[in-house]
Design a protein around this motif. Structure first.
Motif, PDB file in Angstrom:
ATOM      1  N   SER A  19       1.075   7.452 -63.668  1.00  0.00           N
ATOM      2  CA  SER A  19       1.693   8.115 -64.814  1.00  0.00           C
ATOM      3  C   SER A  19       0.744   9.141 -65.427  1.00  0.00           C
TER       4      SER A  19
ATOM      5  N   TYR B  35       9.568  13.562 -60.032  1.00  0.00           N
ATOM      6  CA  TYR B  35       8.453  12.634 -59.848  1.00  0.00           C
ATOM      7  C   TYR B  35       8.486  12.056 -58.434  1.00  0.00           C
TER       8      TYR B  35
ATOM      9  N   GLN C 141      15.542  13.464 -60.400  1.00  0.00           N
ATOM     10  CA  GLN C 141      14.377  13.221 -61.252  1.00  0.00           C
ATOM     11  C   GLN C 141      13.252  12.502 -60.516  1.00  0.00           C
TER      12      GLN C 141
ATOM     13  N   PRO D 168       7.053   8.642 -63.878  1.00  0.00           N
ATOM     14  CA  PRO D 168       7.457   8.750 -65.284  1.00  0.00           C
ATOM     15  C   PRO D 168       6.655   7.797 -66.168  1.00  0.00           C
TER      16      PRO D 168
ATOM     17  N   GLN E  53      10.259   6.219 -70.225  1.00  0.00           N
ATOM     18  CA  GLN E  53      10.676   7.626 -70.310  1.00  0.00           C
ATOM     19  C   GLN E  53      12.144   7.794 -69.939  1.00  0.00           C
TER      20      GLN E  53
END
Length: 446
Positions: A265, A209, A288, A271, A275
Motif C-alpha cells: 500500500s 492497482y 480498479q 489500495p 479505500q
C-alpha cells in the motif's frame, strides 16, 4: 462461507431444562413434521433449496423450511431464539462459533444420531475434526470447505507481457516479495499510464492497482494476508490443531508478512485499507485492480462480470510452498428441537453425495465429498469457469483446517480492532505482543 461479523451473544450457558422442554421450532400438520433450517448466505439458501424436493420425496412425512437472514442479524436472531426456545431446529454455523454454542449447551452432540443413521464420516475430505468439541463429541458434519484464490484480469495480464502460467507460479517471501512483488508492481498503472516499476511512477494517483487489498482485520485473514503468512509455516493456533491455549500472534513470520502487506500500500501497488467498499468483482469490473485475492465461494460472481475475462490461479508459493487455511460450514442442531430424528435426517441428507452434487453445481460452495466436488468442477467447466485449481489444492496438501478456539467472539471483538489499527497506520507490529497476551487471557476463561 462469507466473512462473518458475528454479533456478540448473550451469556446463556444455563438454559433451563424446563424452557427447553417447552420450546417448539417445528410445526406438525396432518402427521407431517416441519424442520426449520437457517443460513446467513442467500446463495447457499438457493443452492440447498434444490435439495429439498429430493429429500421430501425420500421422507414424505417431513417438510423442510429454508430461511435466510442477513449475516449482521443472523447470530443475534439465533441468540434470541436460544433464550426464548424458538431457535430453528438446525442452522448453518461456522467453526469459530462451535466453542461458544457447544460450551453453553445450545447445540446437541450428534454421535448417537450419526451411528444410528450409519453416516460414514470418512467420506468427507476436510473439516470433520474441526467440528469436534473438547468433550470429544461431534457437533457437526462438514458440508463444504472454502479457501482463497487469485483472480486476474486476463487482458491486463496479457498487456503487461505475462501469461496465466506466470500468475499460477508466482512465488513470494517477506524479504523481497519474490515474483509476486515484481508482477504486482508491473501491473500497477498510474493515471499517466506509467507502471509501478517504471521511472516517473506516481504512487499517489493510481488508475489500476496491481492487486486488491491484502489487508484485513479479520482474525484469520483467510482471503487476505493468511495465504502469505501460512507459507512461512505460521498458524494462528501454533502447533495445536484444535482448542489452543494461546494464539501465536507474537510471531516474527506473521509480523514480517503484515509489514510486507503494508508496504504494498505504501508503494502504491495496493489500495489502502478500507479505500474501496465494493466487492472484488466490482473492482475488477471497473478496472480498479488487475488481480484480487478472494474466497473460492466468489468464483462464479467474479468470473461472470460482463465484458471481463477473468482467470483463476492458486495462491502464492512461499518459503514452505503453498499453504492456506480452510474453513468449513456445518449444521448444528438446537438442543430444544422437538424433532431431533427428523432434523438429523435433513442434516445428513444435506451432507450426502446426492445433495452435494446437486447443490454443488452452483459453485457457491465447494462440496466436502470428493465425488461431488469433481462433479461441480466438471459442470462449471461447461459454463466456462475453470475451478480445477481448487481440487488440486485439496489433493496436494495446500489446505489446513481452521483451528477451533474457545470464546471465538470475544477473541474477535478484542483483537480485530488491533489489526485494524495497524493497517490504518496507527500502530506497528508491536501490537502483536499485546494481542497474544490478550488471547491467552480470553482462552483461559471458562
Amino acid at each position: 462461507m462469507k466473512t462473518l461479523r458475528i454479533i456478540a451473544g448473550l451469556a446463556i450457558a444455563g438454559l433451563a431444562a424446563a424452557a427447553l422442554a417447552a420450546c417448539s421450532t417445528g410445526g406438525a400438520s396432518g402427521g407431517k413434521v416441519t424442520v426449520n433450517w437457517w443460513t446467513w448466505d442467500d446463495k447457499q439458501a438457493a443452492a440447498y433449496k434444490l435439495c429439498v424436493p429430493g429429500f421430501e420425496k425420500e421422507n414424505p412425512d417431513i417438510t423442510v423450511k429454508v430461511s435466510q437472514y442477513n449475516v449482521n442479524d443472523y447470530f443475534t436472531k439465533l441468540t434470541a431464539g436460544f433464550v426464548a426456545g424458538t431457535a430453528p431446529d438446525a442452522f448453518q454455523n461456522s467453526v469459530p462459533n462451535l466453542g461458544q454454542y457447544a460450551g453453553q449447551k445450545q447445540i446437541m452432540p450428534l454421535d448417537d444420531l450419526i451411528k444410528k443413521n450409519n453416516v460414514d464420516l470418512k467420506r468427507y475430505s476436510v473439516g470433520v475434526a474441526s467440528w469436534k468439541y473438547t468433550d470429544g463429541k461431534q457437533y457437526g458434519i462438514p458440508v463444504d470447505w472454502a479457501g482463497s484464490a487469485i483472480y486476474f484480469n486476463e487482458d491486463m495480464i496479457k498487456a503487461a507481457g505475462y501469461t496465466a502460467s506466470d500468475i499460477d507460479d508466482m512465488t513470494w517471501n517477506p524479504t523481497d516479495g519474490g515474483t509476486f512483488d515484481k508482477i504486482v508492481a508491473h501491473l500497477t498503472i498510474d493515471k499517466n499510464g506509467v507502471r509501478g516499476d517504471q521511472a516517473g511512477f506516481d504512487k499517489e494517483n493510481i488508475k489500476t492497482y496491481g492487486v486488491g487489498t491484502l489487508a484485513s482485520s479479520d482474525l484469520n485473514g483467510q482471503t487476505s494476508w493468511n495465504p502469505f503468512a501460512s507459507t512461512t509455516g505460521w498458524r494462528l493456533g501454533g502447533d495445536t490443531p484444535a482448542w489452543p491455549k494461546k494464539l501465536d500472534l507474537d510471531n516474527e513470520n506473521l509480523a514480517a508478512t503484515l509489514n510486507y502487506v503494508q508496504s504494498l500500500s505504501a508503494r502504491g501497488f495496493m489500495p489502502k485499507f478500507g479505500q474501496f467498499t465494493v466487492s472484488s468483482a466490482e473492482q475488477m469490473g471497473a478496472g480498479q485492480v488487475a488481480m484480487a485475492q478472494d474466497g473460492t465461494w466468489n468464483a462464479t460472481s467474479i468470473t461472470k462480470v460482463p465484458n471481463l475475462k477473468v482467470g483463476i490461479a492458486p495462491t502464492v508459493k512461499g518459503p514452505k510452498g503453498r499453504s492456506m487455511i480452510s474453513n468449513s460450514n456445518a449444521d448444528n442442531i438446537f438442543v430444544g428441537t422437538k424433532h431431533a430424528d427428523e432434523t438429523f435426517k435433513w442434516v445428513a441428507y444435506k451432507s450426502s453425495e446426492a445433495c452435494q452434487t446437486v447443490a454443488g453445481k452452483t459453485a457457491t460452495f465447494l462440496p466436502s465429498i470428493a465425488k461431488s466436488l469433481q462433479s461441480a468442477v466438471d459442470y462449471q467447466k461447461t459454463q466456462g469457469v475453470d475451478i480445477s485449481s481448487f481440487v488440486n489444492e485439496l489433493k496436494d496438501g495446500t489446505l489446513y483446517p481452521a483451528q477451533p478456539t474457545a470464546n471465538g467472539q470475544e477473541l474477535a471483538d478484542t483483537i480485530q480492532p488491533m489489526f485494524e489499527g495497524f493497517f490504518n497506520g496507527e500502530s506497528t507490529t508491536s501490537f502483536l505482543k499485546t494481542a497474544q497476551q490478550k488471547s491467552e487471557e480470553i482462552l483461559a476463561k471458562k
